[in-house]
Design a protein around this motif. Structure first.
Motif, mmCIF file in Angstrom:
data_model
loop_
_atom_site.group_PDB
_atom_site.id
_atom_site.type_symbol
_atom_site.label_atom_id
_atom_site.label_comp_id
_atom_site.label_asym_id
_atom_site.label_seq_id
_atom_site.Cartn_x
_atom_site.Cartn_y
_atom_site.Cartn_z
ATOM 1 N N GLU A 87 0.839 -1.191 0.000
ATOM 2 C CA GLU A 87 0.000 0.000 0.000
ATOM 3 C C GLU A 87 0.875 1.242 0.000
ATOM 4 O O GLU A 87 1.871 1.317 0.702
ATOM 5 C CB GLU A 87 -0.902 0.005 1.242
ATOM 6 N N ARG A 88 0.488 2.203 -0.808
ATOM 7 C CA ARG A 88 1.198 3.478 -0.905
ATOM 8 C C ARG A 88 0.176 4.580 -0.650
ATOM 9 O O ARG A 88 -0.845 4.660 -1.315
ATOM 10 C CB ARG A 88 1.799 3.621 -2.290
ATOM 11 N N SER A 89 0.460 5.423 0.353
ATOM 12 C CA SER A 89 -0.464 6.505 0.704
ATOM 13 C C SER A 89 0.256 7.839 0.615
ATOM 14 O O SER A 89 1.463 7.912 0.858
ATOM 15 C CB SER A 89 -0.995 6.313 2.127
ATOM 16 N N GLN A 111 3.576 0.805 2.995
ATOM 17 C CA GLN A 111 3.382 -0.301 3.940
ATOM 18 C C GLN A 111 3.868 -1.605 3.323
ATOM 19 O O GLN A 111 3.519 -1.932 2.184
ATOM 20 C CB GLN A 111 1.915 -0.432 4.318
#
Length: 187
Positions: free
Chosen positions: A40-42, A66
């Protein structure tokens, strides 16, 4: 003739075994690289850390990656800022760095590259690497640290531990000279 063909078959099988083992090594290497990709990339993340329903700190970062591996971790490759709060939600100190990694199992955040911690009284700590131990509410470093007080006092050395608000700092190995402004109290 059968014996000659049998020799070629043995040589061919040997080459296949060697080729297969090399291919398995490549597959394992590629699999490991794929496993280390973030799941996950935020962007523009704001995390709140609390203890017993009381806000203790707030982390802000422009990018949050993440990784769900055996020992999961989060990476902040574009820097971060952490504000540490008093019980009445006033900012006690602020930590900034150009890189950070949050390790779940160890319950800590390691920051690197241009690390600066400034408390509400103007005391300033600079180093290249620091670890924030979340449960203990302490920060640690084994690297060179420099601490500057508003009155001009400068302390420096290798390794230190302190509470999050820098009100209690212990340098492990002093290095260099201790500076202070004329007219200020001697440390």
């Amino acid at each position: 003739m059968l014996r000659k063909n049998f020799n070629w078959i043995i040589i061919g099988l040997g080459l296949c075994v060697i080729a297969c083992s090399n291919d398995l090594d490549k597959v394992n290497t590629i699999s490991a690289k794929i496993a280390e990709k973030p799941v996950e990339r935020s962007k523009n993340v704001d995390l709140i850390f609390s203890d017993s329903a009381k806000v203790k700190a707030e982390l802000k970062t422009p990018e949050y990656l993440q990784y769900k591996v055996q020992n999961p971790y989060d990476e902040m490759p574009k820097g971060l800022k952490i504000d540490f709060f008093s019980p009445d939600l006033l900012i006690e100190s602020t930590l900034t760095a150009k890189y950070g990694i949050r390790r779940y199992n160890e319950q800590n955040i390691e920051v690197r590259d241009s690390v600066v911690v400034v408390n509400k009284n103007g005391k300033r700590l600079t180093t290249e690497q620091l670890i924030w131990d979340q449960p203990k509410h302490m920060i640690f470093s084994d690297k060179f640290v420099k601490i500057t007080s508003p009155d001009g006092t400068v302390q420096q050395g290798y390794g230190m531990e302190a509470n999050e608000d820098l009100s209690n700092i212990r340098i492990k190995k002093f290095s260099g000279e201790l500076y202070y402004k004329e007219g200020s109290e001697t440390p």
